[in-house]
Design an enzyme around this catalytic site. Structure first.
Site, mmCIF file in Angstrom:
data_model
loop_
_atom_site.group_PDB
_atom_site.id
_atom_site.type_symbol
_atom_site.label_atom_id
_atom_site.label_comp_id
_atom_site.label_asym_id
_atom_site.label_seq_id
_atom_site.Cartn_x
_atom_site.Cartn_y
_atom_site.Cartn_z
ATOM 1 N N HIS A 272 0.855 -1.189 0.000
ATOM 2 C CA HIS A 272 0.000 0.000 0.000
ATOM 3 C C HIS A 272 0.887 1.234 0.000
ATOM 4 C CE1 HIS A 272 -3.195 2.796 0.865
ATOM 5 N NE2 HIS A 272 -2.618 3.172 1.980
ATOM 6 N N CYS B 178 -4.306 2.857 -5.014
ATOM 7 C CA CYS B 178 -3.506 3.725 -4.154
ATOM 8 C C CYS B 178 -2.224 4.187 -4.837
ATOM 9 C CB CYS B 178 -3.191 3.018 -2.838
ATOM 10 S SG CYS B 178 -2.206 1.498 -3.002
#
Length: 330
Positions: A97, A211
């Site tokens: 992430h 992301c």
């Protein structure tokens, strides 16, 4: 079926064929452009998050205003997905992430900015099959989250926390306005990048919208605003690929699930996504894995939902791949 119904069905099928031919006769743009919207819609109450979205951020997505003379440090942040629960487990297979950190020299305040799913990754990747709703039901919104603080241990223990540049307060404020505009118009999360093959010259059919893509867009905007960004380490990011031949456009919800002539296609799409339904028992999950293998690998078939429209992907080896590849800073 009456004569009138038969004619109607035939005309509908001919229309869909013409649409498909129009898209395939040099008119279709690859990759398919991500659709932007005028505003972000309200969230359907059926969609529920296991973990609340942006719990410490501003409810309206507002970003603090910085003095023009302030100097803002910019940090590259990366950590394994769900690191707070599983530690480095997903990091071992490079499922990461990404986010961006900021620090004000005037106030000493630190901030984190990230873009992620409102209802977790699974809901953005596959829909719910609801008995009372014929079309698959998607909870696939994603959004930006800006909140005060940088959890140093969370980012640095199994990932990356690195200063990559500086901004003026004026540049930061311009970026903040861009983020809010971007966030209002780019509303849904897309997990998959779809390519023709793994070679550098392979055609990209669809780009992901996740992301890391938000981080890339933000870095490019900062560069446009005059910031200089650099990293001492290689800047790698997670990509999840599907590989297929040229996709075939199928239509949106009303075209597929509201037309009796396309009932077989509608049933097939529902059956496909039922395999990936959430909240399965261990036995059901094992059976679903076998069904997924049959559909994707043996039958070479995948239904992709992109821009709120369905596409059929004629899958081919290596079918699915997770990579951790370099994307240099702009």
């Amino acid at each position: 079926m009456t004569h009138t119904e038969a004619v109607l069905c035939l005309n509908l099928l001919l229309f869909l064929q013409v649409v498909a031919q129009f898209r395939n006769n040099g008119q279709q743009q690859w990759p398919v452009p991500y659709r932007r919207f005028d505003r972000r819609p309200d969230v359907d109450s059926y969609c529920e998050a296991l973990y609340p979205f942006c719990p410490t951020g501003d409810r309206d997505g507002r970003i603090p205003y910085m003095r023009d003379s302030d100097v803002i440090s910019v940090y590259r942040l990366q950590t394994p997905v769900w690191e707070f629960k599983y530690g480095d487990l997903l990091g071992k297979i490079h499922i990461m992430h990404d986010a961006i950190g900021f620090s004000s020299s005037d106030t000493g305040a630190n901030y984190t900015m990230e873009w992620y799913e409102l209802f977790q990754l699974g809901n953005c990747t596959f829909p719910h099959i609801r008995p009372e709703v014929y079309a698959p039901f998607w909870c696939n919104q994603g959004a930006a989250c800006f909140f005060e603080g940088i959890d140093d241990l969370h980012w640095s223990q199994n990932g990356t926390l690195e200063k990559i540049g500086e901004l003026t307060g004026s540049q930061f404020n311009d970026m903040a306005q861009w983020v809010q505009d971007d966030n209002e118009t780019g509303i849904y999360y897309e997990t998959w990048t779809v390519r023709s093959d793994p070679s550098p010259n392979g055609t990209v059919w669809f780009e992901s919208y996740d992301c890391s893509q938000f981080v890339h867009r933000t870095y490019r905007k900062l560069t446009e605003l005059g910031a200089k960004l650099s990293s001492r380490s290689q800047t790698n990011y997670t990509k999840i690929y599907l590989y297929s031949g040229e996709p075939t456009y199928l239509g949106n919800d009303s075209a597929i699930f509201g037309q009796p002539a396309l009932k077989n296609l509608a049933v097939d799409i529902r059956k496909f996504y039922h395999t990936f339904r959430p909240h399965q028992s261990f036995i059901d999950f094992a059976i679903s894995l076998l069904e997924a293998y049959k559909k994707v690998v043996l039958d070479k078939s995948f239904y992709l939902y992109y821009n709120f429209e369905y596409w059929h992907l004629p899958m081919k080896p290596p079918y699915v791949q997770i990579t951790y590849e370099e994307v240099p800073l702009p």
